[in-house]
Design a protein around this motif. Structure first.
Motif, PDB file in Angstrom:
ATOM      1  N   ILE A 182       0.836  -1.208   0.000  1.00 24.55           N
ATOM      2  CA  ILE A 182       0.000   0.000   0.000  1.00 24.55           C
ATOM      3  C   ILE A 182       0.864   1.249   0.000  1.00 24.55           C
ATOM      4  O   ILE A 182       0.645   2.172  -0.779  1.00 24.55           O
ATOM      5  CB  ILE A 182      -0.981  -0.023   1.194  1.00 24.55           C
ATOM      6  N   GLN A 183       1.884   1.294   0.859  1.00 28.82           N
ATOM      7  CA  GLN A 183       2.768   2.465   0.909  1.00 28.82           C
ATOM      8  C   GLN A 183       3.544   2.637  -0.393  1.00 28.82           C
ATOM      9  O   GLN A 183       3.673   3.743  -0.903  1.00 28.82           O
ATOM     10  CB  GLN A 183       3.729   2.369   2.087  1.00 28.82           C
ATOM     11  N   TRP A 227       2.870   1.502  -3.512  1.00 29.53           N
ATOM     12  CA  TRP A 227       2.028   1.888  -4.643  1.00 29.53           C
ATOM     13  C   TRP A 227       1.438   3.278  -4.456  1.00 29.53           C
ATOM     14  O   TRP A 227       1.359   4.047  -5.409  1.00 29.53           O
ATOM     15  CB  TRP A 227       0.927   0.866  -4.859  1.00 29.53           C
ATOM     16  N   SER A 228       1.027   3.613  -3.242  1.00 32.18           N
ATOM     17  CA  SER A 228       0.396   4.921  -3.041  1.00 32.18           C
ATOM     18  C   SER A 228       1.382   6.071  -3.219  1.00 32.18           C
ATOM     19  O   SER A 228       0.984   7.178  -3.545  1.00 32.18           O
ATOM     20  CB  SER A 228      -0.294   4.994  -1.675  1.00 32.18           C
ATOM     21  N   PHE A 230      -8.979  -3.297  -5.345  1.00 34.36           N
ATOM     22  CA  PHE A 230      -7.801  -2.942  -4.553  1.00 34.36           C
ATOM     23  C   PHE A 230      -6.997  -1.848  -5.256  1.00 34.36           C
ATOM     24  O   PHE A 230      -6.607  -0.862  -4.642  1.00 34.36           O
ATOM     25  CB  PHE A 230      -6.937  -4.182  -4.319  1.00 34.36           C
ATOM     26  N   THR A 285      -8.835   1.516  -5.096  1.00 34.84           N
ATOM     27  CA  THR A 285      -8.742   2.049  -3.734  1.00 34.84           C
ATOM     28  C   THR A 285      -7.371   2.662  -3.477  1.00 34.84           C
ATOM     29  O   THR A 285      -7.268   3.777  -2.951  1.00 34.84           O
ATOM     30  CB  THR A 285      -9.031   0.931  -2.702  1.00 34.84           C
ATOM     31  N   ILE A 286      -6.313   1.964  -3.859  1.00 31.97           N
ATOM     32  CA  ILE A 286      -4.956   2.484  -3.659  1.00 31.97           C
ATOM     33  C   ILE A 286      -4.724   3.716  -4.525  1.00 31.97           C
ATOM     34  O   ILE A 286      -4.070   4.673  -4.095  1.00 31.97           O
ATOM     35  CB  ILE A 286      -3.889   1.401  -3.956  1.00 31.97           C
ATOM     36  N   TYR A 327      -6.415   6.622  -2.856  1.00 33.62           N
ATOM     37  CA  TYR A 327      -5.583   6.935  -1.686  1.00 33.62           C
ATOM     38  C   TYR A 327      -4.325   7.693  -2.117  1.00 33.62           C
ATOM     39  O   TYR A 327      -3.926   8.677  -1.497  1.00 33.62           O
ATOM     40  CB  TYR A 327      -5.237   5.632  -0.963  1.00 33.62           C
ATOM     41  N   SER A 328      -3.712   7.266  -3.208  1.00 31.09           N
ATOM     42  CA  SER A 328      -2.523   7.918  -3.738  1.00 31.09           C
ATOM     43  C   SER A 328      -2.828   9.346  -4.187  1.00 31.09           C
ATOM     44  O   SER A 328      -2.048  10.265  -3.947  1.00 31.09           O
ATOM     45  CB  SER A 328      -1.952   7.110  -4.907  1.00 31.09           C
TER      46      SER A 328
END
Length: 156
Positions: A50-51, A53-54, A128, A131-132, A135-136
């Motif tokens: 997550i970190q 990719w974002s 997913f 969503t990422i 978020y990014s």
């Protein structure tokens, strides 16, 4: 070119390195590493994915060509529309889903080490990704910071 030291402060290192090469007149190309190279981008922790990719998705997207961006928006809209409208289509939606999964499996098999169930789980992966990506966008353009390997990286 200076190796990693010349781009170490960049958020999306691989794009920055390719641009630096292009500025110096060095031609760059991307090739599939299927059956030649095997790698893992992140450790097996979901938070690392997550970190990682974002920090990169929105920064990379803002540098894409308008045509590529339009094509991606159309593709994402089509996928969302398919899943939103599939209950109304009845069994045809299941047939369409299986055709898409088969096509996707053939494509994934050509580009990497994917399993057959990866194609069937495409909607989960797609959700997913979206969503990422959202978020990014929030982290990059609203909060203007990202976290990577325990340090805060200011957005540009």
């Amino acid at each position: 070119m200076g190796g990693h030291a010349c781009i170490k402060k960049e958020i999306v290192e691989h794009l920055a390195f390719a641009r630096k090469a292009q500025q110096q007149g060095i031609e760059t190309r991307a090739f599939s590493g299927r059956e030649v190279l095997n790698m893992r981008m992140y450790e097996a922790k979901l938070m690392d994915v997550i970190q990682g990719w974002s920090k990169s998705f929105a920064s990379g997207a803002k540098t894409a060509s308008p045509w590529l961006t339009a094509a991606n928006v159309i593709w994402i809209t089509a996928v969302v529309s398919f899943f939103v409208n599939s209950p109304e289509a009845g069994w045809w939606s299941l047939a369409g889903y299986l055709v898409i999964a088969l096509w996707l499996y053939k494509t994934l098999r050509d580009i990497g080490n994917f399993q057959w169930f990866d194609a069937l789980l495409f909607p989960v992966y797609f959700l997913f990704f979206i969503t990422i990506f959202v978020y990014s966008l929030l982290k990059t353009f609203f909060f203007k910071k990202a976290t990577w390997k325990g340090r805060n990286i200011a957005g540009k």
